[in-house]
Design an enzyme around this catalytic site. Structure first.
Site, PDB file in Angstrom:
ATOM      1  N   HIS A  63       7.873 -21.539 -57.652  1.00  0.00           N
ATOM      2  CA  HIS A  63       6.788 -21.004 -58.469  1.00  0.00           C
ATOM      3  C   HIS A  63       5.475 -21.774 -58.352  1.00  0.00           C
ATOM      4  CE1 HIS A  63       9.859 -18.410 -60.006  1.00  0.00           C
ATOM      5  NE2 HIS A  63       9.061 -17.864 -60.902  1.00  0.00           N
ATOM      6  N   HIS A  88       2.350 -19.486 -57.797  1.00  0.00           N
ATOM      7  CA  HIS A  88       1.200 -19.376 -58.704  1.00  0.00           C
ATOM      8  C   HIS A  88      -0.130 -19.574 -57.973  1.00  0.00           C
ATOM      9  CE1 HIS A  88       3.688 -20.167 -62.591  1.00  0.00           C
ATOM     10  NE2 HIS A  88       3.901 -18.984 -62.072  1.00  0.00           N
ATOM     11  N   ARG A 117      14.974 -27.508 -67.354  1.00  0.00           N
ATOM     12  CA  ARG A 117      14.440 -26.130 -67.341  1.00  0.00           C
ATOM     13  C   ARG A 117      13.444 -25.935 -66.195  1.00  0.00           C
ATOM     14  NH1 ARG A 117      12.640 -21.936 -72.137  1.00  0.00           N
ATOM     15  NH2 ARG A 117      11.897 -20.377 -70.690  1.00  0.00           N
ATOM     16  N   ASN A 132      11.618 -23.093 -62.134  1.00  0.00           N
ATOM     17  CA  ASN A 132      10.309 -22.898 -61.491  1.00  0.00           C
ATOM     18  C   ASN A 132      10.378 -23.030 -59.969  1.00  0.00           C
ATOM     19  OD1 ASN A 132       9.210 -22.713 -64.066  1.00  0.00           O
ATOM     20  ND2 ASN A 132       8.850 -24.924 -64.182  1.00  0.00           N
ATOM     21  N   GLU A 139      13.603 -13.123 -58.097  1.00  0.00           N
ATOM     22  CA  GLU A 139      14.009 -14.062 -59.161  1.00  0.00           C
ATOM     23  C   GLU A 139      15.544 -14.181 -59.226  1.00  0.00           C
ATOM     24  OE1 GLU A 139      11.968 -16.033 -60.715  1.00  0.00           O
ATOM     25  OE2 GLU A 139      10.064 -14.999 -61.115  1.00  0.00           O
ATOM     26  N   LYS A 198       9.596 -18.178 -73.115  1.00  0.00           N
ATOM     27  CA  LYS A 198       8.255 -18.598 -72.660  1.00  0.00           C
ATOM     28  C   LYS A 198       7.327 -17.415 -72.840  1.00  0.00           C
ATOM     29  CE  LYS A 198       8.799 -22.155 -69.139  1.00  0.00           C
ATOM     30  NZ  LYS A 198       8.563 -22.494 -67.715  1.00  0.00           N
ATOM     31  N   HIS A 235       4.197 -10.716 -58.615  1.00  0.00           N
ATOM     32  CA  HIS A 235       4.774 -12.020 -58.941  1.00  0.00           C
ATOM     33  C   HIS A 235       6.022 -12.323 -58.083  1.00  0.00           C
ATOM     34  CE1 HIS A 235       5.902 -15.532 -61.261  1.00  0.00           C
ATOM     35  NE2 HIS A 235       7.091 -15.004 -61.496  1.00  0.00           N
ATOM     36  N   LYS A 291      20.117 -18.608 -66.599  1.00  0.00           N
ATOM     37  CA  LYS A 291      18.925 -18.974 -67.378  1.00  0.00           C
ATOM     38  C   LYS A 291      19.324 -19.420 -68.780  1.00  0.00           C
ATOM     39  CE  LYS A 291      14.175 -17.970 -68.244  1.00  0.00           C
ATOM     40  NZ  LYS A 291      13.011 -17.142 -68.019  1.00  0.00           N
ATOM     41  N   GLU A 342      11.437 -27.302 -71.770  1.00  0.00           N
ATOM     42  CA  GLU A 342      11.154 -27.833 -70.436  1.00  0.00           C
ATOM     43  C   GLU A 342      10.801 -29.327 -70.414  1.00  0.00           C
ATOM     44  OE1 GLU A 342       9.567 -24.834 -67.757  1.00  0.00           O
ATOM     45  OE2 GLU A 342       8.411 -26.400 -66.777  1.00  0.00           O
ATOM     46  N   ARG A 389       1.146 -16.677 -88.262  1.00  0.00           N
ATOM     47  CA  ARG A 389       1.846 -17.921 -87.890  1.00  0.00           C
ATOM     48  C   ARG A 389       3.293 -17.695 -87.466  1.00  0.00           C
ATOM     49  NH1 ARG A 389      -1.193 -20.091 -92.268  1.00  0.00           N
ATOM     50  NH2 ARG A 389      -3.009 -21.163 -91.401  1.00  0.00           N
TER      51      ARG A 389
HETATM   52  N1  LIG Z   1       8.164 -15.655 -69.612  1.00  0.00           N
HETATM   53  C1  LIG Z   1       8.819 -15.960 -68.528  1.00  0.00           C
HETATM   54  O1  LIG Z   1       9.763 -16.762 -68.537  1.00  0.00           O
HETATM   55  C2  LIG Z   1       8.441 -15.294 -67.234  1.00  0.00           C
HETATM   56  C3  LIG Z   1       9.265 -15.417 -66.111  1.00  0.00           C
HETATM   57  C4  LIG Z   1       8.926 -14.725 -64.962  1.00  0.00           C
HETATM   58  C5  LIG Z   1       7.771 -13.943 -64.931  1.00  0.00           C
HETATM   59  N2  LIG Z   1       6.999 -13.852 -66.037  1.00  0.00           N
HETATM   60  C6  LIG Z   1       5.798 -13.014 -66.058  1.00  0.00           C
HETATM   61  O2  LIG Z   1       6.192 -11.663 -65.894  1.00  0.00           O
HETATM   62  C7  LIG Z   1       5.080 -10.925 -65.373  1.00  0.00           C
HETATM   63  C8  LIG Z   1       5.549  -9.979 -64.308  1.00  0.00           C
HETATM   64  O3  LIG Z   1       6.459  -9.070 -64.867  1.00  0.00           O
HETATM   65  P1  LIG Z   1       6.798  -7.678 -64.166  1.00  0.00           P
HETATM   66  O4  LIG Z   1       7.055  -7.908 -62.749  1.00  0.00           O
HETATM   67  O5  LIG Z   1       7.816  -7.026 -65.002  1.00  0.00           O
HETATM   68  O6  LIG Z   1       5.382  -6.915 -64.207  1.00  0.00           O
HETATM   69  P2  LIG Z   1       4.770  -5.781 -65.167  1.00  0.00           P
HETATM   70  O7  LIG Z   1       5.128  -5.981 -66.559  1.00  0.00           O
HETATM   71  O8  LIG Z   1       3.342  -5.711 -64.799  1.00  0.00           O
HETATM   72  O9  LIG Z   1       5.499  -4.457 -64.652  1.00  0.00           O
HETATM   73  C9  LIG Z   1       5.271  -4.036 -63.323  1.00  0.00           C
HETATM   74  C10 LIG Z   1       4.769  -2.591 -63.262  1.00  0.00           C
HETATM   75  O10 LIG Z   1       5.866  -1.720 -63.501  1.00  0.00           O
HETATM   76  C11 LIG Z   1       5.522  -0.787 -64.533  1.00  0.00           C
HETATM   77  N3  LIG Z   1       6.772  -0.465 -65.181  1.00  0.00           N
HETATM   78  C12 LIG Z   1       7.440  -1.230 -66.098  1.00  0.00           C
HETATM   79  N4  LIG Z   1       8.619  -0.678 -66.369  1.00  0.00           N
HETATM   80  C13 LIG Z   1       8.700   0.453 -65.645  1.00  0.00           C
HETATM   81  C14 LIG Z   1       9.707   1.448 -65.495  1.00  0.00           C
HETATM   82  N5  LIG Z   1      10.874   1.348 -66.110  1.00  0.00           N
HETATM   83  N6  LIG Z   1       9.466   2.494 -64.670  1.00  0.00           N
HETATM   84  C15 LIG Z   1       8.292   2.566 -63.978  1.00  0.00           C
HETATM   85  N7  LIG Z   1       7.313   1.643 -64.078  1.00  0.00           N
HETATM   86  C16 LIG Z   1       7.526   0.598 -64.893  1.00  0.00           C
HETATM   87  C17 LIG Z   1       4.493  -1.486 -65.354  1.00  0.00           C
HETATM   88  O11 LIG Z   1       3.694  -0.599 -66.062  1.00  0.00           O
HETATM   89  C18 LIG Z   1       3.715  -2.243 -64.290  1.00  0.00           C
HETATM   90  O12 LIG Z   1       2.778  -1.392 -63.703  1.00  0.00           O
HETATM   91  C19 LIG Z   1       4.102 -11.960 -64.878  1.00  0.00           C
HETATM   92  O13 LIG Z   1       3.002 -12.000 -65.760  1.00  0.00           O
HETATM   93  C20 LIG Z   1       4.866 -13.264 -64.926  1.00  0.00           C
HETATM   94  O14 LIG Z   1       4.033 -14.363 -65.168  1.00  0.00           O
HETATM   95  C21 LIG Z   1       7.305 -14.509 -67.184  1.00  0.00           C
END
Ligand SMILES: NC(=O)c1ccc[n+]([C@@H]2O[C@H](COP(=O)([O-])OP(=O)(O)OC[C@H]3O[C@@H](n4cnc5c(N)ncnc54)[C@H](O)[C@@H]3O)[C@@H](O)[C@H]2O)c1
Length: 374
Positions: free
Chosen positions: A257, A261, A250, A254, A184, A142, A275, A236, A246, A120
């Protein structure tokens, strides 16, 4: 180096940004009483950096285990959540255990959701290793996994206790991932800070997108990186501090987005479209809709699209795949959680640096904007 504070009463936390910041971890842990640490990372990050994080954690003498998830968006699935939950429980965690999310946004979102539901709720901290995670997903609380009905539909609002953004980890990031994260950064500037956008226009091409002989890597200026991460996190943090769950403002984060999406769902959250690439394309469509509502001008749109082009971020879905099925895209649109009772809501730009929430957008408005770029 600069630190940002996310102000959320007793859930406030710091975002540490700079080279070598991971070395602060033992000091943070020494002020807490954690019984056990679970490091959750993915296979790519593990190969590069897990040993160095382990040696830092070991120095604290706190018991720890590391779990290596598969990499990529597919890791944000029920199946993976179940598998990793069971592994963590096997390690007999208690309510004083801590999860360290060590990776990009995928690991951050997955770890945060796990932390929010295991026993929890247990503490977690974010150590982002992608630009996207550093400027966006690691801050704000999030957390989510995906469902076959859409992206991030199963999740929670759950804040980390600390974010350590150590720029040294970003040096191995593939160029395509770096550019995707930059989308972003542009989003943050567009919704809140015209001066920041002008700073990006003046500096990004030469400081960020350097022409290196190696097509897969980009030498990025550390000072520039620190500035763009700090600015984006500050924007942010300010928004999240006022509207954590949100209920209103907030949603401005988006921007672009809702369109993004749709494309990510259509490409099954695969590597076909990252993304951040979906975000730059989505921003162009949201700008078109903004213009159709009588807000932003054609010249401003051109200015923004020129900036994306200079960084070689896609602005057209065609750059990813030649043909798109508008019927499928529309089905995905109506499954987005931000749409209430079939009324479409979009974030639009009044002008560069000022975004608004536009409710009651019609399906025809949507078609007009998307078709301009399909
Ligand atoms: N929670 C939120 O507020 C929020 C906001 C924006 C995006 N997101 C989410 O974030 C995700 C995308 O994140 P991302 O773009 O970081 O993708 P990811 O986590 O898949 O990383 C991208 C790739 O880079 C690799 N990688 C990571 N760090 C590395 C490094 N230092 N050197 C070499 N390779 C590395 C990973 O293994 C992966 O293959 C999506 O699922 C999206 O929905 C969440």
């Amino acid at each position: 180096m600069s630190n940002i504070q996310v102000n959320l009463a007793n859930r406030s936390y710091q975002v540490l940004i700079g080279s070598g910041k991971i070395n602060y971890l033992p000091e943070f842990l020494s002020n807490k009483n954690y019984s056990k640490i679970i490091i959750l990372t993915d296979e790519n990050v593990a190969k590069l950096y897990l040993n160095s994080l382990i040696s830092i954690v070991k120095s604290t003498k706190i018991a720890f285990h590391s779990i290596i998830s598969k990499a990529g968006e597919g890791a944000k699935s029920f199946a993976n959540l179940e598998e990793i939950s069971e592994k963590i429980l096997q390690y007999e965690i208690d309510r004083h255990s801590l999860i360290i999310a060590f990776g990009g946004g995928v690991i951050g979102d997955l770890s945060g959701f796990l932390a929010s539901i295991l026993l929890r709720g247990i503490d977690f901290i974010q150590v982002p290793t992608t630009l996207l995670a550093a400027v966006d997903s690691s801050v704000g609380g999030k957390t989510a996994i995906n469902s076959k009905f859409g992206k991030n539909l199963i999740g929670s609002f759950y804040q980390p206790k600390l974010v350590i953004c150590d720029l040294d980890f970003l040096s191995t990031l593939p160029k395509r991932e770096l550019k995707a994260g930059y989308a972003e950064v542009v989003k943050s500037a567009l919704i809140k800070d015209k001066n920041f956008f002008e700073f990006l226009e003046a500096n990004a091409e030469k400081k960020f997108y350097s022409q290196t002989s190696n097509a897969n890597s980009t030498q990025i200026d550390i000072e520039f990186l620190t500035t763009i991460i700090s600015k984006s996190c500050q924007i942010k943090a300010d928004i999240v501090s006022l509207d954590e769950t949100e209920q209103g403002q907030r949603a401005l984060l988006n921007f672009g987005h809702s369109f993004a999406h749709i494309f990510e769902t259509e490409t099954n959250y695969s590597n076909e479209m990252l993304h951040g690439e979906a975000v730059s394309i989505g921003i162009m469509m949201a700008l078109e809709m903004s213009k159709n509502f009588g807000f932003i001008t054609k010249d401003e749109i051109e200015r923004i699209s020129n900036h994306f082009k200079k960084i070689a971020l896609p602005i057209l879905p065609k750059e990813i795949r030649f043909n798109w099925n508008i019927k499928n895209l529309s089905v995905h649109l109506y499954k987005d959680k931000k749409n209430e009772n079939k009324n479409l809501t979009f974030i639009l730009l009044k002008k560069i640096g000022e975004a608004i929430i536009q409710k009651s957008v019609s399906y025809d408005d949507f078609l007009l904007a998307i078709n301009k770029y399909l």
